[in-house]
Design a protein around this motif. Structure first.
Motif, PDB file in Angstrom:
ATOM      1  N   UNK A  89      52.597  35.186  33.219  1.00  0.00           N
ATOM      2  CA  UNK A  89      52.038  35.908  31.971  1.00  0.00           C
ATOM      3  C   UNK A  89      52.315  37.466  32.259  1.00  0.00           C
ATOM      4  N   UNK A  90      52.952  37.856  31.372  1.00  0.00           N
ATOM      5  CA  UNK A  90      53.546  39.396  31.105  1.00  0.00           C
ATOM      6  C   UNK A  90      53.085  40.197  30.212  1.00  0.00           C
ATOM      7  N   UNK A  91      52.245  39.471  29.288  1.00  0.00           N
ATOM      8  CA  UNK A  91      51.530  40.141  28.175  1.00  0.00           C
ATOM      9  C   UNK A  91      50.327  40.785  28.331  1.00  0.00           C
ATOM     10  N   UNK A  92      50.370  42.284  27.652  1.00  0.00           N
ATOM     11  CA  UNK A  92      49.124  43.017  28.040  1.00  0.00           C
ATOM     12  C   UNK A  92      47.892  42.383  26.813  1.00  0.00           C
ATOM     13  N   UNK A  93      47.016  41.715  27.753  1.00  0.00           N
ATOM     14  CA  UNK A  93      46.088  40.891  26.671  1.00  0.00           C
ATOM     15  C   UNK A  93      44.686  41.414  27.180  1.00  0.00           C
ATOM     16  N   UNK A  94      44.457  42.074  28.147  1.00  0.00           N
ATOM     17  CA  UNK A  94      42.941  42.316  28.485  1.00  0.00           C
ATOM     18  C   UNK A  94      42.366  41.587  29.499  1.00  0.00           C
ATOM     19  N   UNK A  95      41.251  41.853  30.105  1.00  0.00           N
ATOM     20  CA  UNK A  95      40.518  41.246  31.166  1.00  0.00           C
ATOM     21  C   UNK A  95      39.935  39.765  30.557  1.00  0.00           C
ATOM     22  N   UNK A  96      39.164  40.074  29.256  1.00  0.00           N
ATOM     23  CA  UNK A  96      38.656  38.735  28.806  1.00  0.00           C
ATOM     24  C   UNK A  96      39.561  37.791  28.453  1.00  0.00           C
ATOM     25  N   UNK A  97      40.544  37.868  27.985  1.00  0.00           N
ATOM     26  CA  UNK A  97      41.445  36.994  27.537  1.00  0.00           C
ATOM     27  C   UNK A  97      42.352  36.595  28.729  1.00  0.00           C
ATOM     28  N   UNK A 157      49.581  43.533  43.053  1.00  0.00           N
ATOM     29  CA  UNK A 157      48.395  44.035  42.791  1.00  0.00           C
ATOM     30  C   UNK A 157      47.063  43.103  43.383  1.00  0.00           C
ATOM     31  N   UNK A 158      47.209  42.068  43.854  1.00  0.00           N
ATOM     32  CA  UNK A 158      46.534  41.044  44.251  1.00  0.00           C
ATOM     33  C   UNK A 158      46.591  39.661  44.211  1.00  0.00           C
ATOM     34  N   UNK A 159      45.768  38.826  44.931  1.00  0.00           N
ATOM     35  CA  UNK A 159      46.323  37.307  44.943  1.00  0.00           C
ATOM     36  C   UNK A 159      45.425  36.613  43.715  1.00  0.00           C
ATOM     37  N   UNK A 160      44.981  37.281  42.995  1.00  0.00           N
ATOM     38  CA  UNK A 160      44.119  36.506  42.089  1.00  0.00           C
ATOM     39  C   UNK A 160      44.614  37.308  40.432  1.00  0.00           C
ATOM     40  N   UNK A 161      44.977  36.325  39.604  1.00  0.00           N
ATOM     41  CA  UNK A 161      45.189  36.493  38.231  1.00  0.00           C
ATOM     42  C   UNK A 161      44.175  37.213  37.605  1.00  0.00           C
ATOM     43  N   UNK A 165      46.412  42.695  35.415  1.00  0.00           N
ATOM     44  CA  UNK A 165      45.809  43.206  34.264  1.00  0.00           C
ATOM     45  C   UNK A 165      45.174  44.540  34.392  1.00  0.00           C
ATOM     46  N   UNK A 166      44.245  44.523  35.386  1.00  0.00           N
ATOM     47  CA  UNK A 166      43.360  45.575  35.774  1.00  0.00           C
ATOM     48  C   UNK A 166      44.367  46.605  36.004  1.00  0.00           C
ATOM     49  N   UNK A 167      45.077  46.525  36.913  1.00  0.00           N
ATOM     50  CA  UNK A 167      46.238  47.719  37.214  1.00  0.00           C
ATOM     51  C   UNK A 167      46.811  48.282  36.018  1.00  0.00           C
ATOM     52  N   UNK A 237      46.013  48.469  23.389  1.00  0.00           N
ATOM     53  CA  UNK A 237      45.681  48.528  24.848  1.00  0.00           C
ATOM     54  C   UNK A 237      44.471  49.344  25.136  1.00  0.00           C
ATOM     55  N   UNK A 238      44.363  50.526  24.478  1.00  0.00           N
ATOM     56  CA  UNK A 238      43.172  51.207  24.665  1.00  0.00           C
ATOM     57  C   UNK A 238      41.972  50.624  24.192  1.00  0.00           C
ATOM     58  N   UNK A 239      41.932  49.729  23.171  1.00  0.00           N
ATOM     59  CA  UNK A 239      40.696  48.974  22.904  1.00  0.00           C
ATOM     60  C   UNK A 239      40.596  47.996  24.048  1.00  0.00           C
ATOM     61  N   UNK A 240      41.850  47.531  24.605  1.00  0.00           N
ATOM     62  CA  UNK A 240      41.480  46.549  25.641  1.00  0.00           C
ATOM     63  C   UNK A 240      40.699  47.478  26.954  1.00  0.00           C
ATOM     64  N   UNK A 241      41.145  48.419  27.045  1.00  0.00           N
ATOM     65  CA  UNK A 241      40.556  49.324  28.153  1.00  0.00           C
ATOM     66  C   UNK A 241      39.155  49.581  27.984  1.00  0.00           C
TER      67      UNK A 241
END
Length: 288
Positions: A89-97, A157-161, A165-167, A237-241
């Motif tokens: 998954x390489x799309x910038x979709x935010x934390x909730x999605x 960035x970590x072992x959890x999907x 995204x957070x980074x 992306x700013x809205x996702x932040x």
């Protein structure tokens, strides 16, 4: 490796070409097939359905606009890919999605990692992105040849999907900020009757200098904004932040960034490069 690239916008087209150049067998799909067709000249197989694209794939790369698109593609294609495929998954979709995608992948029996792409059109086409990977280490390792073909380096960035995204959101907050800050200084210099190039000359070589300011600043001064990273994409992306930020986080700067990028978009620059945020500092004036 056999790679399915799902989504051939600015970034998808670039990575498809990079993967092919590095010897991978690439099949591409895009909702509007005509946008993917130019890739055939580079040796990419373009197909009409996501099911066709993922059939036989070792790696399925999702390069889509938003969470709804990723969820739709998972629904449409999960049962057609080999059970051994790694979905990236390489799309910038935010934390909730991202959380929704993780649940969808789990229910579909899909092996999922994420690899956020840090960079724009040119690094994507040259295989020089920075990849921000997260997920089970064995799955990341299986996808490593694809990540290496796409990027100059991969950050774990970590072992959890979700950690990738957070980074990515943190990194894009920096991009949004430094681009807007450059635009502000260019606009302020001009409004005070100075040649804005003097601002770039003043910071050149100093501790506050960054090559990025000179790249975007030159574009702003020229008033020409060929798209490397679309302004409305960064607005998304700013809205996702803002949506991801916890209650303990002060969103004042993010709110200001949202306002100035929205102003530039309302002036007709939504599909232009993010350097067009320069127009957001014009107040009642229009430079075009």
């Amino acid at each position: 490796m056999r790679v399915a690239v799902l989504g051939t916008g600015i970034m998808g087209q670039g990575v498809a070409r990079s993967l092919t150049r590095e010897g991978h067998d690439v099949t591409a799909w895009n909702r509007t097939r005509e946008k993917a067709e130019p890739l055939t000249a580079d040796g990419v197989a373009v197909v009409g359905t996501v099911a066709e694209a993922v059939t036989g794939a070792d790696v399925v790369l999702l390069v889509l606009f938003d969470g709804d698109a990723v969820l739709d593609v998972l629904d449409a294609a999960a049962s057609s890919a080999p059970a051994t495929a790694v979905w990236v998954q390489a799309s910038t979709i935010g934390v909730e999605a991202t959380g929704q995608v993780v649940e969808k992948a789990r229910s579909a029996g899909v092996d999922l990692i994420e690899a956020m792409m840090l960079g724009t059109r040119k690094p994507a086409a040259e295989g020089k992105l920075v990849m921000l990977a997260a997920g089970a280490s064995d799955l990341v390792q299986r996808a490593r040849p694809v990540l290496d073909a796409m990027g100059a380096k991969t950050i774990a960035a970590g072992d959890t999907v979700g950690q990738g995204t957070a980074l990515k959101l943190a990194a894009n907050a920096w991009i949004a900020s430094v681009t807007a800050a450059t635009a502000q200084s260019v606009a302020l210099a001009e409004s005070l009757g100075l040649d804005p190039q003097l601002f770039l000359d003043a910071i050149s070589g100093g501790q506050a200098d960054t090559p990025y300011a000179h790249i975007k600043g030159a574009t702003m001064i020229a008033g020409d904004y060929p798209t490397q990273f679309a302004l409305d994409g960064l607005r998304k992306d700013i809205d996702l932040m803002r949506a991801a930020a916890p209650s303990t986080f002060d969103p004042t700067l993010l709110d200001a960034l949202a306002t100035v990028y929205a102003s530039a978009s309302e002036r007709g620059h939504g599909s232009d490069d993010i350097a067009a945020v320069r127009a957001g500092f014009d107040g009642g004036r229009d430079r075009d």
